[in-house]
Enzyme design. Structure first.
Site, short mmCIF file in Angstrom:
data_model
loop_
_atom_site.label_atom_id
_atom_site.label_comp_id
_atom_site.label_asym_id
_atom_site.label_seq_id
_atom_site.Cartn_x
_atom_site.Cartn_y
_atom_site.Cartn_z
CE1 TYR A 170 -12.15 12.87 10.30
CE2 TYR A 170 -11.10 11.65 8.55
CZ TYR A 170 -12.12 12.46 8.99
OH TYR A 170 -13.12 12.85 8.13
NE ARG A 200 -5.33 7.74 3.86
CZ ARG A 200 -4.46 8.20 2.96
NH1 ARG A 200 -3.17 8.26 3.25
NH2 ARG A 200 -4.85 8.58 1.77
CD GLU A 222 -23.19 8.12 -20.11
OE1 GLU A 222 -23.03 7.02 -20.70
OE2 GLU A 222 -24.26 8.75 -20.12
N GLY A 232 -8.10 6.31 8.65
CA GLY A 232 -7.01 5.36 8.49
C GLY A 232 -5.93 5.45 9.55
CG ASP A 288 -10.05 1.75 0.23
OD1 ASP A 288 -9.64 2.47 -0.71
OD2 ASP A 288 -9.57 1.80 1.38
CB CYS A 323 -9.31 9.19 -8.33
SG CYS A 323 -7.83 10.19 -8.41
CG HIS A 348 -5.45 1.88 -2.32
ND1 HIS A 348 -5.05 3.17 -2.58
CD2 HIS A 348 -6.56 1.98 -1.57
CE1 HIS A 348 -5.89 4.01 -2.01
NE2 HIS A 348 -6.81 3.32 -1.40
NE ARG A 355 -12.49 9.98 4.06
CZ ARG A 355 -11.77 9.18 3.28
NH1 ARG A 355 -12.23 8.00 2.92
NH2 ARG A 355 -10.59 9.58 2.84
CE LYS A 404 -6.98 3.81 2.88
NZ LYS A 404 -7.30 3.33 1.53
CB SER A 451 -7.32 9.38 -1.55
OG SER A 451 -6.44 8.53 -0.90
C1 OXD Z 1 -7.95 6.66 1.14
C2 OXD Z 1 -9.16 6.09 1.73
O1 OXD Z 1 -7.52 7.73 1.56
O2 OXD Z 1 -9.62 5.06 1.25
O3 OXD Z 1 -7.41 6.03 0.23
O4 OXD Z 1 -9.67 6.66 2.70
MN MN Z 2 -8.34 4.15 -0.16
#
Ligand code: OXD
Ligand code: MN
Length: 602
Positions: free
Chosen positions: A218, A77, A513, A220, A294, A271, A247, A386, A227, A269
């Protein structure tokens, strides 16, 4: 100027739609205008065309799956080329790029003029949300990229039923996309056409529900249902109409007694959001089901609770780091019928990426199309490579994930990636405090957005790149929703799975966990787990996190839950400074939260 029209369905009776398609065709000057019907035959035909042209590689090892390689300049993005275009600059706010609508439309109209020459213009009617859901919304994307069409088939609900539901005068979001690479007569196409960065524009005319995207193929930037529509435009509609577009993943947990809890969680994104959406709990008797990975659209139901749907139909997940250890359910989801972008192609005809948890191939073709061996310094897969896969293929997708009514949310989770400062889990004192936590959320940057990796960036509600209006007004909208929800409001938590020791080792094992932390949240909802009030919120009391069977030292647990008041004093100042940029649009109630935090820290 003339073009062929193909597959025009009898179901289009919408004069506004027909006029917009005609106007777009006259501007972009494609050879053909093709109306998509969303069928498998259509997908197969377009994919076969892309295989024949060399844009796609079929994967011998994965049924009906294909690999694409993007242009090296078009890999993520482009936030610095993304615009919220409103009549008044303040309505876009300081977190968005802004150009006045007239000026932006003038610039982009000149770019669109003739931009589809030599190409087919596809018209894609799609629904965000299950067709027939009172929360679903309709869009129509026009694009000159067959790659986009195939991805939209997976990510949204494409088909003639959408046009039928639209009728003669239904509302739809027009979304115009061109890769910005016209072909002169006889000119050979490239595998991934796109325009140079300074010509890329991802524009949202939020006051008229209109999306214009130019120059990128590409993710989003180009799959405009995601998005652009489901977050940026939808956030504006949601405020206008009194609901929420967030989100957030949506997850159902069921405890050993069969009680269900629904969690909506926002993370920036990369995480581990997709991993959490498909978590396999390690604690005995607890079950998880995925509803979305998402985006969540949420509305107050007749019983006064907040109900969420996943507006998407597929997952557009980051491949690197996805393995049978980190996310077995995603690995099973992408076994077939999947589009891969920017992964390594192995000599056996499979895909591979860094962190896949299988032996590194001795040789492959990297995301740039070059020979690759483990000796090559650069990664074989782009860090933002992706997979696009149907949500229905996820083994733990909930059987009612398409329930038009949605699921009632009990718990909101915010989080980010922080090596220090932020404890494993904190519960907000109340709704306003939770909104303050969301508003000041921060994370170290990753590869899903263009920019330096590893810097700390405040990313309120993980919406920094996705909020379609002034972020301060968005905070106010959250406060207003809390007022409406009253005692039916979800509880709010903040998590950080990524805290490290001073010598740089993860303190928390993560992945499955994390269910231990989710369990504590569910018990807090039930009022059965103890917590202690600290300056920053409630933290688990000694012994209330279920750590049975986990080899975690008492020192590690102590560090994970430690509130370093000195570090937090600096943090609180930084939070206030961040919020200060919104000036007097900043809700008073959040300023009070900032002051209260400072006072508690002494
Ligand atoms: C982001 C995605 O970048 O979901 O948040 O691709
Ligand atoms: Mn996202």
């Amino acid at each position: 100027m003339s073009y062929e029209v193909e597959n025009l369905p009898a179901a289009v009776s919408h004069a506004g739609l027909l006029a917009w398609v005609q106007e777009s065709a006259e501007l972009c000057q494609p050879d053909v205008v093709y109306w998509c019907d969303g069928t498998q035959a259509e997908y197969d035909r377009l994919m076969a065309g892309m295989v024949a042209s060399g844009a796609a590689t079929p994967l011998a090892q994965r049924p009906n799956s294909f690999l694409f390689r993007s242009d090296p300049s078009d890999v993520a993005r482009v936030e610095n080329r993304t615009y919220i275009s409103t009549a008044h600059r303040d309505d876009a706010g300081p977190s968005n790029n802004w150009v006045a609508p007239d000026e932006l439309k003038r610039t982009m109209t000149e770019l669109y003029r003739g931009s589809m020459a030599g190409r087919t213009m596809y018209v894609i009617p799609f629904s965000m949300g299950p067709l027939g859901s009172p929360m679903a919304k309709t869009g129509v994307e026009i694009t000159d990229s067959p790659y986009v069409v195939c991805n939209m088939h997976i990510m949204t609900r494409v088909g003639l039923a959408v046009l039928e539901a639209l009728g003669a005068d239904g509302e739809f979001v027009p979304a115009l996309h061109s890769v910005g690479a016209p072909l002169a007569p006889g000119q050979q196409d490239v595998p991934w056409p796109c325009a140079p960065i300074e010509q890329k524009y991802i524009s949202h005319f939020t006051e008229e529900n209109l999306i214009w995207s130019y120059g990128s193929g590409y993710g989003g930037n180009a799959l405009l249902g995601k998005k652009c529509f489901a977050l940026r435009l939808a956030s504006v509609m949601a405020r206008r109409e009194g609901w929420m577009a967030e989100h957030m993943l949506i997850l159902r947990l069921t405890n050993p007694a069969g009680k269900r809890y629904h969690i909506a969680a926002a993370f920036p994104s990369a995480c581990g959001k997709t991993n959490l959406a498909m978590i396999r709990p390690t604690i005995p008797g607890w079950q998880a089901e995925t509803i979305g990975d998402d985006i969540a659209w949420m509305k107050i139901g007749p019983d006064g609770r907040l109900y969420a749907i996943n507006p998407e139909a597929g997952f557009f997940g980051v491949a690197p780091g996805t393995s049978y250890q980190s996310n077995p359910m995603a690995m099973d989801t992408v076994r077939e019928n999947t589009i891969f972008t920017n992964c390594v192609l192995t000599d056996e005809g499979d895909v591979w990426w860094e962190g896949m948890g299988v032996p590194t191939p001795a040789h492959g073709i990297d995301w740039k199309g070059s020979d690759w061996t483990p000796d090559v310094k650069e990664p074989g897969a782009h860090p933002n490579a992706r997979f696009t896969a149907p949500a229905s293929q996820c083994p733990i997708i909930s059987s009612d994930w398409e329930d038009p009514a949605g699921v009632p949310i009990d718990i909101f989770v915010f989080g980010g990636r922080r090596a220090s400062v932020t404890p494993l889990v904190t519960e907000a004192f109340n709704w306003d405090h939770g909104v303050f936590m969301g508003a000041t959320a921060a994370s170290e940057t990753t590869a899903a957005n263009i920019g330096a990796v590893g810097n700390l960036r405040r990313d309120p509600f993980a919406m920094q790149p996705f909020c379609g209006y002034n972020m301060a007004d968005y905070f106010q909208h959250w406060l207003d929703m809390g007022d409406r929800l009253g005692d039916k409001a979800p509880k709010i938590f903040y998590v950080n799975w990524f805290r490290k020791t001073t010598d740089g080792k993860w303190l928390w094992p993560g992945y499955g966990e994390n269910s231990r932390v989710l369990k504590w949240m569910c018990e807090r909802v039930d009022g059965s787990a103890a917590a202690q009030a600290t300056a920053i919120g409630y933290l688990p009391d000694e012994g209330t996190l279920d750590l049975s069977g986990l080899n975690l030292s008492p020192e590690a647990l102590h560090e994970l839950l430690r509130v370093d008041e000195t570090a937090w004093q600096a943090e609180a100042l930084d939070m206030e400074k961040y919020l200060g940029q919104f000036g007097d649009r900043m809700p008073e109630r959040l300023q009070q939260q900032a002051a209260a935090l400072r006072a508690r820290l002494g």
